[in-house]
Design a protein around this motif. Structure first.
Motif, PDB file in Angstrom:
ATOM      1  N   PRO A 135       1.168   3.606   4.131  1.00 31.22           N
ATOM      2  CA  PRO A 135       2.194   4.376   4.836  1.00 31.22           C
ATOM      3  C   PRO A 135       2.901   3.500   5.869  1.00 31.22           C
ATOM      4  CG  PRO A 135      -0.009   5.125   5.443  1.00 31.22           C
ATOM      5  CD  PRO A 135      -0.176   4.048   4.420  1.00 31.22           C
ATOM      6  N   GLU A 136       4.068   3.912   6.292  1.00 35.94           N
ATOM      7  CA  GLU A 136       4.895   3.145   7.232  1.00 35.94           C
ATOM      8  C   GLU A 136       4.143   2.780   8.500  1.00 35.94           C
ATOM      9  OE1 GLU A 136       8.069   0.941   7.924  1.00 35.94           O
ATOM     10  OE2 GLU A 136       7.957   2.234   6.165  1.00 35.94           O
ATOM     11  N   LYS A 137       3.345   3.700   9.031  1.00 32.40           N
ATOM     12  CA  LYS A 137       2.652   3.439  10.297  1.00 32.40           C
ATOM     13  C   LYS A 137       1.566   2.364  10.176  1.00 32.40           C
ATOM     14  CE  LYS A 137      -0.836   7.038   9.890  1.00 32.40           C
ATOM     15  NZ  LYS A 137      -1.443   8.202  10.463  1.00 32.40           N
ATOM     16  N   LEU A 138       1.173   2.030   8.939  1.00 30.59           N
ATOM     17  CA  LEU A 138       0.138   1.010   8.746  1.00 30.59           C
ATOM     18  C   LEU A 138       0.703  -0.320   8.238  1.00 30.59           C
ATOM     19  CD1 LEU A 138      -2.797   3.101   7.252  1.00 30.59           C
ATOM     20  CD2 LEU A 138      -2.568   2.191   9.562  1.00 30.59           C
ATOM     21  N   GLN A 139       1.986  -0.572   8.401  1.00 35.89           N
ATOM     22  CA  GLN A 139       2.588  -1.817   7.945  1.00 35.89           C
ATOM     23  C   GLN A 139       1.960  -3.068   8.571  1.00 35.89           C
ATOM     24  OE1 GLN A 139       4.710  -2.428   5.317  1.00 35.89           O
ATOM     25  NE2 GLN A 139       4.144  -0.306   4.928  1.00 35.89           N
ATOM     26  N   PRO A 140       1.439  -3.011   9.812  1.00 35.30           N
ATOM     27  CA  PRO A 140       0.770  -4.210  10.344  1.00 35.30           C
ATOM     28  C   PRO A 140      -0.553  -4.548   9.648  1.00 35.30           C
ATOM     29  CG  PRO A 140       1.392  -2.711  12.122  1.00 35.30           C
ATOM     30  CD  PRO A 140       1.611  -1.984  10.846  1.00 35.30           C
ATOM     31  N   LEU A 141      -1.080  -3.607   8.852  1.00 31.39           N
ATOM     32  CA  LEU A 141      -2.354  -3.835   8.175  1.00 31.39           C
ATOM     33  C   LEU A 141      -2.183  -4.830   7.034  1.00 31.39           C
ATOM     34  CD1 LEU A 141      -5.359  -2.984   7.721  1.00 31.39           C
ATOM     35  CD2 LEU A 141      -4.484  -1.276   6.123  1.00 31.39           C
ATOM     36  N   SER A 142      -2.997  -5.869   7.047  1.00 24.00           N
ATOM     37  CA  SER A 142      -3.076  -6.799   5.911  1.00 24.00           C
ATOM     38  C   SER A 142      -4.275  -6.354   5.090  1.00 24.00           C
ATOM     39  CB  SER A 142      -3.256  -8.238   6.396  1.00 24.00           C
ATOM     40  OG  SER A 142      -2.101  -8.684   7.036  1.00 24.00           O
ATOM     41  N   TYR A 143      -4.016  -5.456   4.164  1.00 22.71           N
ATOM     42  CA  TYR A 143      -5.055  -4.762   3.419  1.00 22.71           C
ATOM     43  C   TYR A 143      -6.042  -5.725   2.752  1.00 22.71           C
ATOM     44  CZ  TYR A 143      -7.087  -1.245   0.300  1.00 22.71           C
ATOM     45  OH  TYR A 143      -7.948  -0.417  -0.357  1.00 22.71           O
ATOM     46  N   CYS A 144      -5.565  -6.853   2.283  1.00 22.03           N
ATOM     47  CA  CYS A 144      -6.416  -7.801   1.552  1.00 22.03           C
ATOM     48  C   CYS A 144      -6.808  -9.025   2.374  1.00 22.03           C
ATOM     49  CB  CYS A 144      -5.721  -8.224   0.270  1.00 22.03           C
ATOM     50  SG  CYS A 144      -5.533  -6.875  -0.877  1.00 22.03           S
ATOM     51  N   SER A 145      -6.842  -8.891   3.692  1.00 23.79           N
ATOM     52  CA  SER A 145      -7.208 -10.054   4.509  1.00 23.79           C
ATOM     53  C   SER A 145      -8.660 -10.475   4.283  1.00 23.79           C
ATOM     54  CB  SER A 145      -6.919  -9.814   5.990  1.00 23.79           C
ATOM     55  OG  SER A 145      -7.522  -8.643   6.441  1.00 23.79           O
ATOM     56  N   LEU A 146      -9.438  -9.640   3.616  1.00 24.02           N
ATOM     57  CA  LEU A 146     -10.791 -10.032   3.225  1.00 24.02           C
ATOM     58  C   LEU A 146     -10.735 -11.288   2.357  1.00 24.02           C
ATOM     59  CD1 LEU A 146     -13.876  -8.533   2.955  1.00 24.02           C
ATOM     60  CD2 LEU A 146     -13.107  -8.576   0.606  1.00 24.02           C
TER      61      LEU A 146
END
Length: 196
Positions: A135-146
């Protein structure tokens, strides 16, 4: 993110149960394992978002977790592939992209823009993001930074200090997934004992 992931998980339960039946009848269960891993990773990210409340903090935690995983995966990788130690950064990048990604994620990452100290790993398929929409509010999240942490931890075990970052991400509108790797230094190996 939680609502969308739950909705998609509910939709996939039927498909997974029929796939499970075919796995029991003799087909391989690799796809089921991949989907289970994907959904479990999604639940982990969701849990971290609830606990930490800041996407930036979640990115740091995922990278740290990946680093710890990478440290342990190197031994498993070397044992299963019978690969010799990489002599330089180029060789390490090629091995990660062609063999490591295939072994652990079931995909091949193309190694591009290779130099003695930098390269990019790019791939269009990423099993970690199969059921994900940010979602737009989670754009700073790098989902695959693992993944960045895994590569950093693995290369640290073969005496290479690297920085790894996500330079392109389809969850943020890019056409492919791309990791940027930069070699900082080769570490000298120190033995825990002296030769007498």
């Amino acid at each position: 993110l939680g609502h969308r992931v739950r909705a998609r998980c509910a939709k996939r339960r039927v498909a997974m149960s029929s796939k499970a039946k075919s796995a029991l009848s003799g087909a391989t269960g690799e796809r089921i394992n991949s989907e289970l891993f994907t959904l479990t990773y999604g639940a982990l990210v969701r849990h971290l978002l609830l606990d930490l409340e800041s996407p930036e903090e979640v990115n740091k935690q995922l990278d740290k977790m990946g680093h710890n995983i990478g440290i342990r995966l190197v031994d498993d990788f070397l044992a299963k592939t019978n690969t010799t130690r990489c002599r330089n950064f180029r060789e390490a990048a090629k091995t990660i992209g062609e063999t490591g990604f295939k072994m652990f994620l079931g995909i091949v990452a193309r190694v591009t823009q290779v130099s003695e100290t930098e390269c990019k790993l790019s791939f269009t398929e990423n099993p970690l993001t199969d059921f994900v929409e940010l979602p737009e509010k989670l754009q700073p999240l790098s989902y695959c930074s693992l993944l960045c942490g895994v590569i950093r931890g693995a290369l640290e075990q073969i005496a290479m200090k690297v920085d790894v970052s996500i330079s392109k991400d389809p969850l943020k509108g890019d056409d492919r997934f791309e990791l940027h790797m930069k070699l900082n230094e080769y570490e000298s190996e120190e033995y825990p004992f002296k030769d007498d």
